[in-house]
Design a protein around this motif. Structure first.
Motif, PDB file in Angstrom:
ATOM      1  N   PRO A  38      47.750  38.021  43.696  1.00  0.00           N
ATOM      2  CA  PRO A  38      47.793  38.313  45.236  1.00  0.00           C
ATOM      3  C   PRO A  38      46.493  38.822  45.731  1.00  0.00           C
ATOM      4  O   PRO A  38      45.611  39.402  45.310  1.00  0.00           O
ATOM      5  N   VAL A  39      46.391  38.355  47.130  1.00  0.00           N
ATOM      6  CA  VAL A  39      45.217  38.582  47.974  1.00  0.00           C
ATOM      7  C   VAL A  39      45.886  39.209  49.251  1.00  0.00           C
ATOM      8  O   VAL A  39      46.175  38.467  50.272  1.00  0.00           O
TER       9      VAL A  39
ATOM     10  N   LEU B 189      49.165  38.279  53.577  1.00  0.00           N
ATOM     11  CA  LEU B 189      49.260  38.116  52.186  1.00  0.00           C
ATOM     12  C   LEU B 189      49.352  36.986  51.490  1.00  0.00           C
ATOM     13  O   LEU B 189      50.188  35.955  51.752  1.00  0.00           O
ATOM     14  N   ASN B 190      48.319  36.509  50.842  1.00  0.00           N
ATOM     15  CA  ASN B 190      48.651  35.368  49.679  1.00  0.00           C
ATOM     16  C   ASN B 190      49.183  35.807  48.539  1.00  0.00           C
ATOM     17  O   ASN B 190      48.627  36.524  47.673  1.00  0.00           O
ATOM     18  N   PRO B 191      50.623  35.423  48.123  1.00  0.00           N
ATOM     19  CA  PRO B 191      50.831  35.929  46.916  1.00  0.00           C
ATOM     20  C   PRO B 191      50.515  35.461  45.608  1.00  0.00           C
ATOM     21  O   PRO B 191      50.742  35.866  44.422  1.00  0.00           O
ATOM     22  N   GLY B 192      49.771  34.120  45.831  1.00  0.00           N
ATOM     23  CA  GLY B 192      49.367  33.758  44.505  1.00  0.00           C
ATOM     24  C   GLY B 192      50.343  33.319  43.418  1.00  0.00           C
ATOM     25  O   GLY B 192      51.351  32.956  43.781  1.00  0.00           O
ATOM     26  N   ALA B 193      49.904  33.417  42.223  1.00  0.00           N
ATOM     27  CA  ALA B 193      51.031  33.275  41.169  1.00  0.00           C
ATOM     28  C   ALA B 193      51.939  34.284  41.066  1.00  0.00           C
ATOM     29  O   ALA B 193      53.040  33.957  40.315  1.00  0.00           O
TER      30      ALA B 193
ATOM     31  N   THR C 182      47.671  47.945  43.132  1.00  0.00           N
ATOM     32  CA  THR C 182      47.045  47.026  41.953  1.00  0.00           C
ATOM     33  C   THR C 182      46.182  45.899  42.632  1.00  0.00           C
ATOM     34  O   THR C 182      45.044  45.836  42.448  1.00  0.00           O
ATOM     35  N   PHE C 183      46.622  45.539  43.992  1.00  0.00           N
ATOM     36  CA  PHE C 183      45.764  44.779  44.723  1.00  0.00           C
ATOM     37  C   PHE C 183      45.946  45.130  46.175  1.00  0.00           C
ATOM     38  O   PHE C 183      46.871  45.420  46.686  1.00  0.00           O
ATOM     39  N   SER C 184      44.639  45.477  46.789  1.00  0.00           N
ATOM     40  CA  SER C 184      44.436  46.180  47.978  1.00  0.00           C
ATOM     41  C   SER C 184      43.340  45.868  48.695  1.00  0.00           C
ATOM     42  O   SER C 184      42.525  44.750  48.351  1.00  0.00           O
TER      43      SER C 184
END
Length: 445
Positions: A324-325, A351-355, A434-436
């Motif tokens: 996620p980004v 937000l790009n949730p990715g996988a 975790t992602f920020s």
């Protein structure tokens, strides 16, 4: 991109090869080597030594092997601007990625050319005709083929969809018949047909430039070198085995392996202008149960008259957008910004949730200010609190510049503000961050 099937009577490709009128709508097709028992399958890929462009095919084929082996769902996977593909060329790597999907059992999620239909009608979700012997193709209120409000009459769906949300752009943690279905009675409320991962449908979900690699249709000047959630979910469903339940003894794993220049691999690539005007996969298969087929051989051919682009850059691993980004913006700035009392402040998040799309997660938005620490709550209110407050808990989904606050700068005390948008990789109500993404705002007199 076409598919020819031999070894059993010809059948149109569905979400799985061989699903359709000839062999039944509930067919699932597996890669070479599967016997119905649990196994770690290795499928070999080779390039015919006598083929033209043999050397140029090596890196693209090695890249797609890595992509299928990683089995990571991505978004933003159709790239035109910034692609290294010339505008008038077709990307060989993207086409091979699609064709190998056929050779390990996957069909087209959309009706595609085998339906005999033309234009946008090919983008409706894969199905067979019902008792009225014709396709019923009503795009519904949103006027987009392949979306959840399509009115398909008595057409029989072939596409396996996620039961909880009918969204092919995210993926369940467990993929098997408990979470995915082909039966329209399992659709969530408000849906009338299974959704397929077409790029125009993706836009309805707020996703741009995203499409399943198994969706039929190659575009000049475009690279599509990573998988979408629908591609991954379909293969993972097959990997749940004959009982279609993940975690049981008949499950299998899959590894593709490049074995060089040979005509004896499980899947062999070559150029042959007599077999295709663009590209085609010819596969042989055996039926191991009434509803399960196994590919025994795959041969993929390409036409040399097509202006092919052979990518010579090894792909990154894992692919782009695998995690996620999150991004927080202050007046469209993502790093720092200085505002005077006469300015106004607009905060938005993306937000790009990715996988991780579809996985359970927590969202947190923290504001460290001259007068204390604030947290955005689920009513989009900033609350002064020593304890974290969660703004969202649930499935990860794409967000595109969603507004969270608009404030005149003269309502904020002079000083420095740091705002952080964090996304966890779980949903336990505990800040993990975790992602920020953080942005700093300075308010001046």
């Amino acid at each position: 991109m076409s598919l020819a099937i031999s070894g059993v009577p010809l059948s149109f490709a569905g979400t799985f090869n061989f699903a359709g009128e000839e062999h039944g709508v509930d067919v699932i097709t597996h890669p070479p080597g599967y016997s119905g028992a649990g196994a770690n399958l290795t499928v070999t890929l080779g390039i015919s030594p006598s083929s033209i462009h043999a050397e140029e095919m090596v890196i693209p084929i090695q890249n797609i092997i890595s992509t299928w082996n990683n089995l990571l769902p991505t978004i933003n996977n159709t790239v035109r601007e910034g692609s290294n593909v010339p505008a008038d060329h077709f990307d060989f790597e993207s086409v091979v990625l699609h064709e190998v999907g056929h050779c390990i059992g996957l069909g087209h999620p959309n009706l595609a050319s085998e339906s005999g239909l033309n234009g946008a009608n090919r983008n409706f979700t894969q199905s067979i005709k019902g008792v009225d012997s014709q396709f019923n193709l009503d795009r519904g209120p949103d006027s987009v083929s392949g979306s959840g409000d399509d009115l398909r009459g008595d057409d029989i769906n072939l596409h396996w969809f996620r039961k909880s949300n009918n969204n092919p752009f995210n993926i369940a943690t467990t993929v098997d018949m408990t979470t995915y279905s082909r039966e329209l009675s399992d659709l969530p409320p408000g849906n009338t047909f299974a959704i397929n991962a077409d790029r125009k449908v993706a836009a309805l979900f707020g996703l741009q430039n995203t499409e399943a690699i198994m969706q039929q249709g190659a575009h000049a000047g475009e690279a599509q070198r990573t998988l979408a959630a629908d591609d991954v979910a379909t293969l993972r469903l097959a990997m749940s085995g004959l009982d279609r339940v993940a975690g049981t003894a008949d499950d299998y794993s899959l590894k593709l392996e490049f074995v060089g220049f040979t005509d004896t691999a499980d899947i062999v690539f070559s150029f042959d202008d007599n077999r295709t005007s663009f590209s085609i996969s010819e596969i042989m298969a055996e039926q191991i149960t009434p509803t399960h087929f196994v590919i025994t051989q795959g041969r993929t051919y390409f036409n040399s008259n097509i202006p092919w682009f052979f990518n010579n850059i090894p792909s990154p691993s894992p692919p782009h957008h695998s995690t996620p980004v999150p991004t927080i913006f202050a007046n469209n700035a993502t790093d720092s910004i200085t505002l005077s009392q006469n300015d106004s402040l607009t905060l938005t998040v993306s937000l790009n949730p990715g996988a991780y799309g579809g996985n359970q997660a927590d969202h947190w938005i923290e504001a460290i200010t001259p007068i204390g620490t604030f947290w955005l709550n689920d009513k989009l209110e900033f609350i002064l609190s020593d304890q974290p407050l969660r703004v969202h808990g649930g499935e990860l989904f794409a967000i595109d510049h969603s507004p969270i606050a608009s404030i005149p700068a003269n309502m904020l005390p002079v000083g420095s503000y740091t705002l952080t948008f964090s996304v966890d990789d779980n949903s336990d109500g505990i800040v993990n961050g975790t992602f920020s993404s953080s942005v700093t705002i300075t308010i001046t007199p």
